[in-house]
Design a protein around this motif. Structure first.
Motif, PDB file in Angstrom:
ATOM      1  N   ALA A 266      39.852  35.890  19.881  1.00 25.21           N
ATOM      2  CA  ALA A 266      38.594  35.304  19.450  1.00 25.21           C
ATOM      3  C   ALA A 266      38.858  33.781  18.987  1.00 25.21           C
ATOM      4  O   ALA A 266      37.824  33.145  19.327  1.00 25.21           O
ATOM      5  CB  ALA A 266      38.056  36.141  18.460  1.00 25.21           C
ATOM      6  N   GLY A 289      35.729  40.077  18.992  1.00 21.91           N
ATOM      7  CA  GLY A 289      34.453  39.213  18.957  1.00 21.91           C
ATOM      8  C   GLY A 289      33.317  39.429  20.272  1.00 21.91           C
ATOM      9  O   GLY A 289      32.433  38.728  20.533  1.00 21.91           O
ATOM     10  N   GLN A 359      32.171  43.738  13.556  1.00 22.64           N
ATOM     11  CA  GLN A 359      32.994  42.464  13.614  1.00 22.64           C
ATOM     12  C   GLN A 359      32.003  41.478  13.166  1.00 22.64           C
ATOM     13  O   GLN A 359      30.616  41.703  13.646  1.00 22.64           O
ATOM     14  CB  GLN A 359      33.435  42.383  14.836  1.00 22.64           C
ATOM     15  CG  GLN A 359      34.552  42.999  15.457  1.00 22.64           C
ATOM     16  CD  GLN A 359      34.842  43.000  16.977  1.00 22.64           C
ATOM     17  OE1 GLN A 359      35.392  41.972  17.286  1.00 22.64           O
ATOM     18  NE2 GLN A 359      34.516  43.867  17.753  1.00 22.64           N
ATOM     19  N   PHE A 361      31.711  38.125  13.776  1.00 25.79           N
ATOM     20  CA  PHE A 361      31.784  37.024  14.529  1.00 25.79           C
ATOM     21  C   PHE A 361      31.615  37.536  16.002  1.00 25.79           C
ATOM     22  O   PHE A 361      31.885  38.751  16.515  1.00 25.79           O
ATOM     23  CB  PHE A 361      32.952  36.147  14.311  1.00 25.79           C
ATOM     24  CG  PHE A 361      34.206  37.096  14.584  1.00 25.79           C
ATOM     25  CD1 PHE A 361      34.655  37.259  16.014  1.00 25.79           C
ATOM     26  CD2 PHE A 361      34.617  37.939  13.833  1.00 25.79           C
ATOM     27  CE1 PHE A 361      35.779  38.090  16.221  1.00 25.79           C
ATOM     28  CE2 PHE A 361      35.831  38.635  13.939  1.00 25.79           C
ATOM     29  CZ  PHE A 361      36.464  38.722  15.182  1.00 25.79           C
ATOM     30  N   SER A 362      31.029  36.450  16.641  1.00 25.98           N
ATOM     31  CA  SER A 362      31.215  36.710  18.255  1.00 25.98           C
ATOM     32  C   SER A 362      31.615  35.568  19.099  1.00 25.98           C
ATOM     33  O   SER A 362      31.442  34.271  18.660  1.00 25.98           O
ATOM     34  CB  SER A 362      29.531  36.725  18.742  1.00 25.98           C
ATOM     35  OG  SER A 362      29.488  36.961  20.136  1.00 25.98           O
ATOM     36  N   LEU A 363      32.290  35.721  20.141  1.00 28.02           N
ATOM     37  CA  LEU A 363      32.736  34.563  20.847  1.00 28.02           C
ATOM     38  C   LEU A 363      31.925  34.646  22.168  1.00 28.02           C
ATOM     39  O   LEU A 363      32.440  33.705  23.404  1.00 28.02           O
ATOM     40  CB  LEU A 363      34.451  34.759  21.384  1.00 28.02           C
ATOM     41  CG  LEU A 363      34.785  35.999  21.853  1.00 28.02           C
ATOM     42  CD1 LEU A 363      34.897  35.790  23.457  1.00 28.02           C
ATOM     43  CD2 LEU A 363      36.219  36.197  21.143  1.00 28.02           C
TER      44      LEU A 363
END
Length: 430
Positions: A266, A289, A359, A361-363
Motif C-alpha cells: 500500500a 488498502g 483498514q 486507508f485506500s490505494l
C-alpha cells in the motif's frame, strides 16, 4: 565434540565479511537449519544457517565486527561444555564445504589483526578506518564518516555505526518525517529495486529472494516506521508513513522499481502520487488498502504473543500450508522483540492504519493513476485480507495474479513464481 560454524566465503576474492546480525546468544540451543547470523560483504548479504546442533558455547564476534572468512563465527557444544580443551570440528555454513583443519578453527578473530594494523599505521595518515559496507551506506545517505563514532576494531566505523547515525538523524526530525533505515542488499547498476515489507516484519524478510531478482540491478530495502532499525521513527497516520518513506527514498536514485508486501505494498502504491519519485514499476504482494477488511484478531494476537508457541500459532495464519512457515522465521520475529519499545511502536502503527478489523486507508486511486507496469499478486487462501474485495478493487491497467493454495505470504508459499513475476514486471519497464 564442539562444532565450529564458520564465516562463509562470500566471494572468491574476499577475505572478510561484516557481522550484520546475530540471532543467537551464548547458552542458546541451536538446531540444524536455524538462522544464526547474517554477514555482509561488499557485494551482498548472506544468511548463515546452522549445519549442526548444540548449545552456543563461544561467540568471538559481536554485531558490527569485521570477521575473517572461514574463521569460527561461533562454536556449538554440549550444555556445560567449554571451548578450552574441547575437540573442535569445523562446519562451513555455505553450500560449498571447504576442507578446514583443526588448526584453522583456532584462527584469532579479525579484530586482533585489524587493531594491530591500526596501531602500526598510527593516526597521522588522516584516513578514517571503516568497513566497505559502512562507507557505501554513509555515501548513500550523504553522511561524513569523520562525524560518526566508530565501535569496530581499532575504532573503525562499521555498518551499525552508520545505522545509528541514520537513526539519530531520524529522531531529530519531526515525528513520522525522519529518515528511515535503508540498506543495500545487493550491489548493481541501473534503477534499483526497493523492497518494502509488511506490518510486523522488517527488511531482513527480503534477504532470501535477493539473489533471484533481475540480475545486474541493485536491490535495496527499508524498515518502515515502528519496525526494525526504524522502530523509533513514529507515524500517526498512513499518510505520515508514506511521507516518511518518500523522504527517505527521494535521493536514492533517479528511477526505482517498488516491490511491496501487504502494508508495504500500500505504501509503494501511494508513493507513486508524490510526484518527486520516478517509480518505473510496481509489484504488489497481498496489498492492503484494496478493500475495507483486515483480520483484526490476527493483528492483536500477533502483537500480544510473548512466547514462541503463541507467536507461531498466530503466524500460521499468514500461510495456507503451515509447513511453509519455517520455525526460524518465528524465532527471528520473536528475537527481534528484544529491541526495547518495538512492540509498543508497532502498536502505534497498527492504531494509525487499522481500527479493529477495518483498514483506514485506500490505494485504489493511486493504482488507477499509475501508468507504468503494475503487477498484483494475491493468494486465494489469504485470511488476513478479504481476497474478493482485493480482486474487485484492482484496476484494469494492473495485472492480477490469484495463486491457488497460497495465503498472505505468496513470496514464501510460491517463491519461484513470485520472483518470476517481479522480474517480468521490472523488465517490462524497459
Amino acid at each position: 565434540m564442539a562444532e565450529a560454524i564458520l564465516v562463509p566465503q562470500v566471494g572468491q576474492d574476499l577475505t572478510e565479511a561484516t557481522v550484520v546480525e546475530l540471532h543467537v546468544k551464548l547458552g542458546d540451543t541451536v538446531k540444524k537449519g536455524d538462522l544464526v547470523a547474517v554477514v555482509e560483504s561488499e557485494k551482498a548479504s548472506f544468511e548463515v544457517e546452522a549445519f549442526a546442533e548444540g548449545v552456543v558455547i563461544n561467540m568471538p564476534y559481536k554485531e558490527g565486527d569485521v570477521a575473517e572468512v572461514l574463521a569460527p563465527l561461533m562454536h556449538l557444544g554440549q550444555p556445560g561444555e567449554s571451548l578450552e580443551g574441547a575437540a573442535v570440528s569445523a562446519t562451513q555454513s555455505s553450500e560449498a564445504q571447504a576442507p578446514v583443519s583443526a588448526e584453522q578453527t583456532t584462527i584469532a578473530p579479525a579484530a586482533s589483526a585489524i587493531t594491530a594494523q591500526a596501531e602500526a599505521q598510527g593516526s597521522t595518515d588522516g584516513w578514517r578506518r571503516s568497513s566497505p559496507v559502512a562507507r557505501r551506506e554513509a555515501a548513500a545517505r550523504g553522511l561524513d564518516l569523520a562525524s560518526i563514532k566508530g565501535s569496530g576494531p581499532g575504532g573503525a566505523v562499521v555498518q551499525k555505526d552508520v545505522a545509528a547515525a541514520i537513526m539519530a538523524s531520524a529522531t531529530a526530525h519531526r515525528q513520522g518525517g525522519g529518515a528511515l533505515a535503508v540498506r543495500t542488499l545487493r550491489e548493481g547498476q541501473g534503477s534499483p529495486i526497493i523492497c518494502i515489507h509488511g506490518f510486523g516484519a522488517d527488511l531482513s524478510s527480503w534477504r532470501g529472494m535477493v539473489g533471484t531478482l533481475p540480475v545486474g540491478l541493485p536491490v535495496m530495502a527499508l524498515d518502515l516506521p515502528g519496525h526494525g532499525a526504524s522502530a523509533h521513527v513514529g507515524a500517526s497516520s498512513f499518510a505520515e508513513i508514506v511521507a516518511c518513506v518518500g523522504e527517505s527514498l527521494r535521493d536514492v536514485a533517479a528511477g526505482i522499481h517498488l516491490v511491496g508486501h501487504s502494508l508495504g505494498a500500500a505504501v509503494a502504491a501511494a508513493l507513486t502520487e508524490r510526484g518527486d519519485l520516478d517509480v518505473r514499476s510496481l509489484t504488489l504482494l497481498s496489498p492492503a488498502g484494496l478493500g475495507a477488511k483486515v483480520d483484526g484478531d490476527f493483528i492483536e494476537g500477533f502483537l500480544s504473543a510473548q512466547s514462541e508457541t503463541a507467536l507461531a500459532t498466530w503466524m500460521r495464519r499468514l500461510v495456507h500450508d503451515p509447513e511453509k512457515l519455517a520455525p526460524v522465521l518465528v524465532r527471528a520475529t520473536l528475537a527481534a522483540r528484544d529491541t526495547p519499545g518495538l512492540v509498543a511502536a508497532q502498536r502505534r502503527v497498527a492504531a494509525a492504519v487499522f481500527e479493529r478489523s477495518t483498514q483506514l486507508f485506500s490505494l485504489g486511486r493511486a493504482l488507477d493513476r499509475f501508468l507504468g507496469p503494475c503487477t498484483v499478486i494475491v493468494g486465494r487462501k489469504d485470511v488476513i485480507l478479504c481476497m474478493d474485495e482485493v480482486a474487485e478493487s484492482v484496476p484494469a491497467n494492473a495485472a492480477l495474479h490469484r495463486l491457488p493454495a497460497v495465503g498472505h505470504l505468496p513470496q514464501v508459499e510460491a517463491a519461484e513464481l513470485v520472483q518470476s513475476l517481479i522480474t517480468r514486471t521490472v523488465r517490462a519497464a524497459g
